[in-house]
Design a protein around this motif. Structure first.
Motif: not given
Length: 496
Positions: A388-394, A419-429
């Motif tokens: 349902a989300a328009d944006v996931a803010w992680i 998806l807005v994602l922190s560049e300091f999350a491992g998943a960002a790689v």
């Protein structure tokens, strides 16, 4: 019965509940997906064993049942439970692991405190895990140890059972030598890890940091380096690396350093996402939010997760973008991490204060900008929120991987969402097509959220397709114990 594979993890592989006066075992309902993932490996061997701790009123009670046999959907395996007192658990887990190790691993030097640590207790608990693993392992078995609170197990186990193959996986970030070497027990920890045959990390940066720590403390030979695959190299994240040392030699013993990012069960998530129940729940959520765009944030109440910084950013966005008032809603799910620790209670209290202030400043009778949920949401319901989300803010400040981001992507079979994602999350790689942001920058946080809300549909769908492909490539069913195979054959290095 001896086991070809022994998994050493602090949690038991089930939940104990009382029914009609009897204790029964149930599948874990925890959102921590590592337990079912690890149990799935038991289906690949004739017999497996799991080592965990169990709280006991009297650890010396001769009636305590240490070993039990479990037969479930994952196979038949032994669970060896280590009887620990409440004080032992508090010292081992809440004090040493969470007050000393956790802040160092995530780079929060200002929260580091080793004064109350009972190091002798930590050693004793780790030795107990090693003894139990040694008792369960067959000749040449693979023993797979998990995470930082069991750092000393490999060293003790190697002394007890030089014949077994030892793999270790680190689920958190691993810091540079400048940070890690603040620990007064650094040499004992690293020497224990060097007893492994394979040490696994989520991303090349953490593997590189580990090697830098090793080389600062011991004379080791770097015997092999490996280029990082192109799919993990781009300029948008602070965690990009171009190569890493993938094999060390210490005192004649070879140690492989593997990069095997943990994923999610994309097939299971897709099945849940496409179910009639999920569709009905998603429809109801969208009805409630049909006049606004929904921003979804999901995480634990932990200072590493950046919940306070995120809410502060949302407040600024509403303050300086009056046209967004009444047009967006933040659903902020912040589940208590450790209810027995004051630091997490303080964070939860501040999150509640900021959410209340935002609703007080900007809310109306018709519109509440923040919905704060402080309880765990059943996974099937969470999938509906993802859809349902328009944006996931992680936006964690530091995170070993972050499976929430991958769950969101895997659930979006409709091909939409941002998806807005922190560049300091491992998943960002792995997720170059997320909208990457720096949670330490007010400007970056605010602008990326607004840009995500304004993103055209064509761009949303292009990015989501690429991210879904990336998440599928690291499906958790492809995850392995680094370079070591389950069969009792010599290890052969191979990139995940």
């Amino acid at each position: 019965m001896s086991s070809e594979m022994v998994i050493v993890y602090h949690r038991q592989p089930y939940e104990e509940v009382e029914e009609n006066g009897e204790i029964v075992l149930r599948e874990n309902k925890s959102p921590n997906g590592i337990v079912p993932t690890l149990k799935s490996f038991f289906g690949k061997v004739d017999h497996g064993a799991w080592i965990a701790w169990k709280l006991a009123d009297d650890p010396e009670n001769p009636g305590f049942e240490q070993r039990i046999e479990v037969d479930d959907d994952y196979g038949t395996y032994t669970v060896s439970r280590l009887a620990l007192s409440e004080d032992q658990v508090r010292e081992f887990y809440h004090v040493t692991s969470k007050e000393a190790f956790w802040p160092i691993l995530h780079g929060f030097k200002e929260r580091y405190n080793y004064d109350p640590v009972d190091w002798a207790n930590f050693q004793a608990v780790n030795r107990s895990f090693a003894l139990a693993a040694a008792d369960e392992a067959a000749d040449g078995a693979l023993v797979w140890v998990h995470d930082y609170n069991l750092w000393l197990v490999p060293g003790y186990l190697r002394e007890l059972r030089p014949d077994v193959r030892i793999a270790f996986f680190h689920h958190t970030p691993f810091p540079s030598a400048d940070i890690f070497n603040m620990l007064p027990w650094r040499r004992e920890i690293i020497k224990s890890l060097l007893a492994c045959d394979d040490i696994g990390f989520h991303i090349p940066r953490y593997a590189g940091n580990f090697v830098s720590v090793v080389r600062s403390l011991f004379d080791v030979d770097v015997t092999s380096r490996r280029q990082v695959p192109d799919k993990w190299i781009f300029e948008g994240t602070a965690l990009t690396e171009r190569s890493w040392t993938d094999k060390l030699s210490y005192e004649g013993h070879d140690v492989a350093v593997s990069v095997t990012p943990v994923g999610v069960d994309t097939g299971y998530i897709d099945d849940v996402a496409r179910s009639d129940e999920t569709a009905a729940q998603t429809h109801e959520i969208r009805k409630e939010t049909e006049d606004v765009k929904m921003i979804l944030s999901v995480g634990r109440t932990d200072y590493t997760k950046g919940g306070i910084e995120q809410l502060s950013s949302f407040e600024r966005v509403l303050e300086y973008n009056a046209d967004l008032r009444g047009q967006i809603r933040l659903v902020h799910v912040s589940v208590a991490a450790n209810r027995n620790m004051a630091v997490y209670e303080e964070i939860q209290s501040e999150i509640e204060q900021i959410a209340g202030r935002i609703n007080g400043r900007f809310g109306t009778l018709e519109w509440q900008p923040v919905t704060l949920i402080s309880r765990a949401i059943p996974f099937t319901q969470l999938i509906s929120y993802y859809q349902a989300a328009d944006v996931a803010w992680i936006t964690p400040l530091a995170d070993g991987m972050n499976l929430v981001a991958k769950e969101f992507i895997a659930s979006r079979f409709d091909g939409d969402g941002v998806l807005v994602l922190s560049e300091f999350a491992g998943a960002a790689v792995e997720l170059a097509d997320a909208v990457l942001t720096n949670p330490f920058s007010n400007r970056a946080m605010d602008l990326t959220l607004v840009s995500a809300l304004e993103m055209p549909e064509a761009e949303r769908r292009r990015r989501m397709k690429t991210m879904r492909d990336a998440v599928a490539r690291t499906d958790v069913r492809q995850w392995t114990p680094g370079t070591l195979k389950l069969a009792r054959v010599p290890a052969v290095a191979a990139i995940a």
